[in-house]
Write a protein that holds these residues in place. Structure first.
Motif, PDB file in Angstrom:
ATOM      1  N   PHE A  21       0.833  -1.198   0.000  1.00  0.00           N
ATOM      2  CA  PHE A  21       0.000   0.000   0.000  1.00  0.00           C
ATOM      3  C   PHE A  21       0.871   1.253   0.000  1.00  0.00           C
ATOM      4  O   PHE A  21       0.621   2.201  -0.744  1.00  0.00           O
ATOM      5  N   ASN A  22       1.911   1.259   0.832  1.00  0.00           N
ATOM      6  CA  ASN A  22       2.807   2.418   0.909  1.00  0.00           C
ATOM      7  C   ASN A  22       3.566   2.632  -0.395  1.00  0.00           C
ATOM      8  O   ASN A  22       3.784   3.783  -0.808  1.00  0.00           O
ATOM      9  N   GLN A  23       3.990   1.569  -1.039  1.00  0.00           N
ATOM     10  CA  GLN A  23       4.684   1.691  -2.318  1.00  0.00           C
ATOM     11  C   GLN A  23       3.754   2.258  -3.384  1.00  0.00           C
ATOM     12  O   GLN A  23       4.160   3.114  -4.178  1.00  0.00           O
ATOM     13  N   ARG A  24       2.517   1.803  -3.398  1.00  0.00           N
ATOM     14  CA  ARG A  24       1.536   2.334  -4.355  1.00  0.00           C
ATOM     15  C   ARG A  24       1.277   3.821  -4.096  1.00  0.00           C
ATOM     16  O   ARG A  24       1.164   4.603  -5.036  1.00  0.00           O
ATOM     17  N   ASN A  25       1.204   4.192  -2.833  1.00  0.00           N
ATOM     18  CA  ASN A  25       1.017   5.609  -2.493  1.00  0.00           C
ATOM     19  C   ASN A  25       2.211   6.444  -2.940  1.00  0.00           C
ATOM     20  O   ASN A  25       2.044   7.578  -3.398  1.00  0.00           O
ATOM     21  N   THR A  26       3.406   5.892  -2.812  1.00  0.00           N
ATOM     22  CA  THR A  26       4.605   6.591  -3.275  1.00  0.00           C
ATOM     23  C   THR A  26       4.526   6.810  -4.783  1.00  0.00           C
ATOM     24  O   THR A  26       4.842   7.897  -5.280  1.00  0.00           O
ATOM     25  N   ILE A  27       4.095   5.800  -5.496  1.00  0.00           N
ATOM     26  CA  ILE A  27       3.952   5.918  -6.950  1.00  0.00           C
ATOM     27  C   ILE A  27       2.931   6.999  -7.289  1.00  0.00           C
ATOM     28  O   ILE A  27       3.168   7.835  -8.170  1.00  0.00           O
ATOM     29  N   ILE A  28       1.826   7.018  -6.599  1.00  0.00           N
ATOM     30  CA  ILE A  28       0.791   8.021  -6.862  1.00  0.00           C
ATOM     31  C   ILE A  28       1.312   9.428  -6.572  1.00  0.00           C
ATOM     32  O   ILE A  28       1.065  10.361  -7.339  1.00  0.00           O
ATOM     33  N   ARG A  29       2.077   9.589  -5.488  1.00  0.00           N
ATOM     34  CA  ARG A  29       2.670  10.908  -5.191  1.00  0.00           C
ATOM     35  C   ARG A  29       3.643  11.324  -6.292  1.00  0.00           C
ATOM     36  O   ARG A  29       3.700  12.499  -6.672  1.00  0.00           O
ATOM     37  N   GLU A  30       4.406  10.360  -6.789  1.00  0.00           N
ATOM     38  CA  GLU A  30       5.335  10.649  -7.891  1.00  0.00           C
ATOM     39  C   GLU A  30       4.559  11.099  -9.130  1.00  0.00           C
ATOM     40  O   GLU A  30       4.965  12.053  -9.792  1.00  0.00           O
ATOM     41  N   VAL A  31       3.471  10.423  -9.432  1.00  0.00           N
ATOM     42  CA  VAL A  31       2.669  10.790 -10.606  1.00  0.00           C
ATOM     43  C   VAL A  31       2.059  12.173 -10.411  1.00  0.00           C
ATOM     44  O   VAL A  31       2.016  12.968 -11.352  1.00  0.00           O
ATOM     45  N   ASP A  32       1.628  12.476  -9.215  1.00  0.00           N
ATOM     46  CA  ASP A  32       1.112  13.824  -8.935  1.00  0.00           C
ATOM     47  C   ASP A  32       2.181  14.879  -9.217  1.00  0.00           C
ATOM     48  O   ASP A  32       1.887  15.930  -9.792  1.00  0.00           O
ATOM     49  N   ALA A  33       3.418  14.596  -8.831  1.00  0.00           N
ATOM     50  CA  ALA A  33       4.525  15.525  -9.088  1.00  0.00           C
ATOM     51  C   ALA A  33       4.775  15.656 -10.589  1.00  0.00           C
ATOM     52  O   ALA A  33       5.040  16.758 -11.090  1.00  0.00           O
ATOM     53  N   ILE A  34       4.668  14.549 -11.302  1.00  0.00           N
ATOM     54  CA  ILE A  34       4.861  14.574 -12.756  1.00  0.00           C
ATOM     55  C   ILE A  34       3.772  15.408 -13.419  1.00  0.00           C
ATOM     56  O   ILE A  34       4.053  16.240 -14.283  1.00  0.00           O
ATOM     57  N   VAL A  35       2.528  15.197 -13.004  1.00  0.00           N
ATOM     58  CA  VAL A  35       1.415  15.977 -13.557  1.00  0.00           C
ATOM     59  C   VAL A  35       1.622  17.461 -13.269  1.00  0.00           C
ATOM     60  O   VAL A  35       1.410  18.309 -14.143  1.00  0.00           O
ATOM     61  N   TYR A  36       2.079  17.777 -12.080  1.00  0.00           N
ATOM     62  CA  TYR A  36       2.358  19.176 -11.739  1.00  0.00           C
ATOM     63  C   TYR A  36       3.428  19.753 -12.668  1.00  0.00           C
ATOM     64  O   TYR A  36       3.269  20.864 -13.192  1.00  0.00           O
ATOM     65  N   ASP A  37       4.497  18.991 -12.892  1.00  0.00           N
ATOM     66  CA  ASP A  37       5.559  19.451 -13.792  1.00  0.00           C
ATOM     67  C   ASP A  37       5.022  19.677 -15.200  1.00  0.00           C
ATOM     68  O   ASP A  37       5.338  20.683 -15.843  1.00  0.00           O
ATOM     69  N   LEU A  38       4.212  18.751 -15.677  1.00  0.00           N
ATOM     70  CA  LEU A  38       3.653  18.881 -17.027  1.00  0.00           C
ATOM     71  C   LEU A  38       2.727  20.084 -17.119  1.00  0.00           C
ATOM     72  O   LEU A  38       2.724  20.804 -18.114  1.00  0.00           O
ATOM     73  N   GLU A  39       1.977  20.293 -16.062  1.00  0.00           N
ATOM     74  CA  GLU A  39       1.081  21.450 -16.027  1.00  0.00           C
ATOM     75  C   GLU A  39       1.868  22.751 -16.085  1.00  0.00           C
ATOM     76  O   GLU A  39       1.458  23.715 -16.739  1.00  0.00           O
ATOM     77  N   GLU A  40       3.007  22.791 -15.411  1.00  0.00           N
ATOM     78  CA  GLU A  40       3.867  23.970 -15.436  1.00  0.00           C
ATOM     79  C   GLU A  40       4.477  24.182 -16.820  1.00  0.00           C
ATOM     80  O   GLU A  40       4.474  25.286 -17.347  1.00  0.00           O
ATOM     81  N   ILE A  41       4.996  23.127 -17.407  1.00  0.00           N
ATOM     82  CA  ILE A  41       5.658  23.225 -18.707  1.00  0.00           C
ATOM     83  C   ILE A  41       4.667  23.611 -19.795  1.00  0.00           C
ATOM     84  O   ILE A  41       4.973  24.407 -20.680  1.00  0.00           O
ATOM     85  N   LEU A  42       3.473  23.042 -19.719  1.00  0.00           N
ATOM     86  CA  LEU A  42       2.464  23.268 -20.755  1.00  0.00           C
ATOM     87  C   LEU A  42       1.387  24.259 -20.303  1.00  0.00           C
ATOM     88  O   LEU A  42       0.275  24.252 -20.827  1.00  0.00           O
ATOM     89  N   SER A  43       1.733  25.112 -19.368  1.00  0.00           N
ATOM     90  CA  SER A  43       0.746  25.988 -18.734  1.00  0.00           C
ATOM     91  C   SER A  43      -0.091  26.804 -19.712  1.00  0.00           C
ATOM     92  O   SER A  43      -1.264  27.049 -19.464  1.00  0.00           O
TER      93      SER A  43
END
Length: 117
Positions: free
Chosen positions: A59-81
């Protein structure tokens, strides 16, 4: 973590090298989903696939993956703002699908190398 890796830096550089795809929005259907909707959909599908292919993730590993994806989405949102709310073109959608697969491959590599152990 994926977002701290050299591979992630390279993937972001790959995106920036292809920003011209997002500058010209001709050919987008007004009823098409937005660029952000496609990013979220494609990444969600790929991360669901990562988790389903790796049933031993805790469960914790899956949550870590989800947090990483959230960070990736944030980065993409910034780049493609400037274009995240624009309707996506078929060329942009194809690129975003490919990009999402590259992100999935990074997670697969990290999981199989034991980073998420």
């Amino acid at each position: 973590m994926v977002t701290d890796s050299d591979g992630y830096v390279q993937i972001i550089e790959y995106l920036t090298e292809h920003l011209s795809l997002f500058e010209n929005c001709e050919g987008a259907n007004i009823n098409s989903p937005s660029v952000m909707e496609v990013i979220e959909q494609e990444l969600s599908e790929q991360i669901i696939l990562v988790c389903s292919q790796n049933e031993k993730l805790s469960f914790n590993q899956r949550n870590t993956i989800i947090r990483e994806v959230d960070a990736i989405v944030y980065d993409l949102e910034e780049i493609l703002s400037g274009v995240v709310n624009n309707p996506v073109t078929s060329e942009q959608e194809s690129f975003l699908k490919e990009f999402s697969l590259l992100i999935k491959n990074m997670f697969d590599t990290e999981i199989h190398s034991g980073v998420f152990s």
